[in-house]
Motif scaffolding. Structure first.
Motif, mmCIF file in Angstrom:
data_model
loop_
_atom_site.group_PDB
_atom_site.id
_atom_site.type_symbol
_atom_site.label_atom_id
_atom_site.label_comp_id
_atom_site.label_asym_id
_atom_site.label_seq_id
_atom_site.Cartn_x
_atom_site.Cartn_y
_atom_site.Cartn_z
ATOM 1 N N ALA A 86 -38.162 42.066 35.696
ATOM 2 C CA ALA A 86 -37.200 42.566 36.677
ATOM 3 C C ALA A 86 -36.563 41.432 37.468
ATOM 4 C CB ALA A 86 -37.909 43.527 37.626
ATOM 5 N N CYS A 87 -35.376 41.709 37.998
ATOM 6 C CA CYS A 87 -34.679 40.710 38.806
ATOM 7 C C CYS A 87 -35.475 40.349 40.056
ATOM 8 C CB CYS A 87 -33.284 41.203 39.169
ATOM 9 S SG CYS A 87 -32.137 41.159 37.766
ATOM 10 N N GLY A 88 -36.270 41.281 40.554
ATOM 11 C CA GLY A 88 -37.126 40.964 41.697
ATOM 12 C C GLY A 88 -38.131 39.880 41.353
ATOM 13 N N THR A 89 -38.661 39.924 40.140
ATOM 14 C CA THR A 89 -39.586 38.895 39.676
ATOM 15 C C THR A 89 -38.881 37.556 39.561
ATOM 16 O OG1 THR A 89 -40.864 40.529 38.440
ATOM 17 C CG2 THR A 89 -41.122 38.228 37.774
ATOM 18 N N VAL A 90 -37.672 37.572 39.019
ATOM 19 C CA VAL A 90 -36.882 36.344 38.887
ATOM 20 C C VAL A 90 -36.607 35.766 40.274
ATOM 21 C CG1 VAL A 90 -34.679 35.366 38.126
ATOM 22 C CG2 VAL A 90 -35.863 37.052 36.698
ATOM 23 N N ALA A 91 -36.184 36.610 41.195
ATOM 24 C CA ALA A 91 -35.860 36.148 42.552
ATOM 25 C C ALA A 91 -37.090 35.585 43.259
ATOM 26 C CB ALA A 91 -35.263 37.288 43.372
ATOM 27 N N SER A 143 -42.763 29.213 35.038
ATOM 28 C CA SER A 143 -43.333 30.544 34.857
ATOM 29 C C SER A 143 -42.316 31.492 34.221
ATOM 30 C CB SER A 143 -43.810 31.102 36.201
ATOM 31 O OG SER A 143 -44.225 32.438 36.072
ATOM 32 N N LEU A 144 -41.095 31.482 34.735
ATOM 33 C CA LEU A 144 -40.050 32.338 34.161
ATOM 34 C C LEU A 144 -39.779 31.973 32.710
ATOM 35 C CD1 LEU A 144 -37.350 32.765 36.929
ATOM 36 C CD2 LEU A 144 -38.811 34.517 35.939
ATOM 37 N N ASN A 145 -39.748 30.687 32.437
ATOM 38 C CA ASN A 145 -39.486 30.238 31.074
ATOM 39 C C ASN A 145 -40.564 30.746 30.116
ATOM 40 O OD1 ASN A 145 -37.811 28.659 29.244
ATOM 41 N ND2 ASN A 145 -39.588 27.319 29.073
ATOM 42 N N SER A 146 -41.803 30.726 30.546
ATOM 43 C CA SER A 146 -42.874 31.206 29.665
ATOM 44 C C SER A 146 -42.871 32.734 29.551
ATOM 45 C CB SER A 146 -44.238 30.700 30.139
ATOM 46 O OG SER A 146 -44.598 31.283 31.356
ATOM 47 N N GLN A 147 -42.456 33.428 30.596
ATOM 48 C CA GLN A 147 -42.398 34.893 30.549
ATOM 49 C C GLN A 147 -41.228 35.394 29.705
ATOM 50 O OE1 GLN A 147 -43.034 37.053 34.345
ATOM 51 N NE2 GLN A 147 -43.331 35.000 35.179
ATOM 52 N N ALA A 148 -40.147 34.645 29.705
ATOM 53 C CA ALA A 148 -38.945 35.043 28.957
ATOM 54 C C ALA A 148 -39.090 34.561 27.515
ATOM 55 C CB ALA A 148 -37.700 34.462 29.622
ATOM 56 N N ASN A 149 -39.991 35.197 26.777
ATOM 57 C CA ASN A 149 -40.329 34.720 25.447
ATOM 58 C C ASN A 149 -39.722 35.558 24.319
ATOM 59 O OD1 ASN A 149 -41.872 36.969 25.781
ATOM 60 N ND2 ASN A 149 -43.836 35.931 25.659
ATOM 61 N N THR A 150 -38.789 36.420 24.663
ATOM 62 C CA THR A 150 -38.048 37.188 23.661
ATOM 63 C C THR A 150 -36.570 37.126 24.013
ATOM 64 O OG1 THR A 150 -38.125 39.269 24.892
ATOM 65 C CG2 THR A 150 -39.978 38.816 23.383
ATOM 66 N N THR A 151 -35.726 37.426 23.039
ATOM 67 C CA THR A 151 -34.282 37.423 23.300
ATOM 68 C C THR A 151 -33.902 38.401 24.413
ATOM 69 O OG1 THR A 151 -33.728 36.614 21.098
ATOM 70 C CG2 THR A 151 -32.004 37.828 22.266
ATOM 71 N N ALA A 181 -35.659 39.441 26.913
ATOM 72 C CA ALA A 181 -36.156 38.924 28.190
ATOM 73 C C ALA A 181 -35.291 37.763 28.667
ATOM 74 C CB ALA A 181 -37.612 38.489 28.062
ATOM 75 N N ARG A 182 -34.898 36.867 27.755
ATOM 76 C CA ARG A 182 -34.025 35.745 28.135
ATOM 77 C C ARG A 182 -32.666 36.255 28.604
ATOM 78 N NH1 ARG A 182 -37.162 33.453 24.124
ATOM 79 N NH2 ARG A 182 -35.820 34.151 22.421
ATOM 80 N N GLN A 183 -32.156 37.285 27.935
ATOM 81 C CA GLN A 183 -30.878 37.870 28.350
ATOM 82 C C GLN A 183 -31.002 38.489 29.736
ATOM 83 O OE1 GLN A 183 -30.026 40.451 25.024
ATOM 84 N NE2 GLN A 183 -29.014 38.811 23.877
ATOM 85 N N GLN A 184 -32.110 39.164 29.999
ATOM 86 C CA GLN A 184 -32.320 39.784 31.309
ATOM 87 C C GLN A 184 -32.423 38.727 32.398
ATOM 88 O OE1 GLN A 184 -32.087 42.910 32.230
ATOM 89 N NE2 GLN A 184 -32.511 42.385 34.337
ATOM 90 N N LEU A 220 -30.166 35.756 36.943
ATOM 91 C CA LEU A 220 -29.741 34.475 37.516
ATOM 92 C C LEU A 220 -28.287 34.550 37.998
ATOM 93 C CD1 LEU A 220 -31.325 31.924 35.020
ATOM 94 C CD2 LEU A 220 -32.033 32.377 37.383
ATOM 95 N N GLN A 221 -27.448 35.180 37.196
ATOM 96 C CA GLN A 221 -26.047 35.326 37.592
ATOM 97 C C GLN A 221 -25.920 36.188 38.838
ATOM 98 O OE1 GLN A 221 -24.017 36.676 34.032
ATOM 99 N NE2 GLN A 221 -23.676 34.570 33.373
ATOM 100 N N SER A 222 -26.678 37.246 38.894
ATOM 101 C CA SER A 222 -26.660 38.121 40.062
ATOM 102 C C SER A 222 -27.147 37.374 41.304
ATOM 103 C CB SER A 222 -27.529 39.343 39.791
ATOM 104 O OG SER A 222 -27.583 40.175 40.916
ATOM 105 N N LEU A 223 -28.224 36.620 41.154
ATOM 106 C CA LEU A 223 -28.740 35.832 42.284
ATOM 107 C C LEU A 223 -27.716 34.824 42.761
ATOM 108 C CD1 LEU A 223 -32.446 35.010 41.386
ATOM 109 C CD2 LEU A 223 -31.624 36.151 43.437
ATOM 110 N N ALA A 224 -27.091 34.125 41.815
ATOM 111 C CA ALA A 224 -26.107 33.102 42.181
ATOM 112 C C ALA A 224 -24.961 33.694 42.988
ATOM 113 C CB ALA A 224 -25.571 32.417 40.929
#
Length: 119
Positions: free
Chosen positions: A29-34, A61-69, A71-74, A79-83
């Motif tokens: 989730a974006c909350g996790t990313v933030a 941590s995010l890089n290791s969690q985003a281990n599928t296409t 997840a990386r897209q999400q 990241l774009q939303s946060l920016a």
């Protein structure tokens, strides 16, 4: 009685669907990313000149969690939303974070990236 069986079936179906989404990595989730990138905010806003250690821990941590296409897209979408929502973000500093933390994400950190094309 039939109504109860239908309800139980629907709940079971929802649980299976949610489990499938989690297995595909889309539950990031974006909350996790933030929250993972929260320690980076002072740096990307130009308030400090060095990347805080907690920032790199979050990036890794995010890089290791985003281990599928998916997840990386999400993560890309988040990241774009946060920016766009965090005031004062210097995108030059933000785009350099993965490299400063020794991580390769495979796509540029930018608000102009088409996240649907991230692999």
């Amino acid at each position: 009685m039939a109504s109860l069986k239908v309800k139980v079936f629907m709940v079971g179906l929802m649980v299976v669907c949610m489990a499938m989404e989690w297995q595909r990595g889309e539950a990031l989730a974006c909350g996790t990313v933030a929250s993972s990138l929260g320690p980076c905010f002072p740096y990307v806003r130009g308030q400090v000149t060095t990347v805080p250690p907690g920032c790199c821990a979050g990036v890794k941590s995010l890089n290791s969690q985003a281990n599928t296409t998916p997840a990386r897209q999400q993560v890309c979408v988040c990241l774009q939303s946060l920016a766009k929502s965090v005031s004062g973000v210097n995108m030059g500093l933000a785009s350099g974070l993965p490299g400063k933390c020794g991580v390769s994400v495979g796509y540029p950190i930018s608000t102009s990236v088409d996240c649907s094309k991230v692999q």
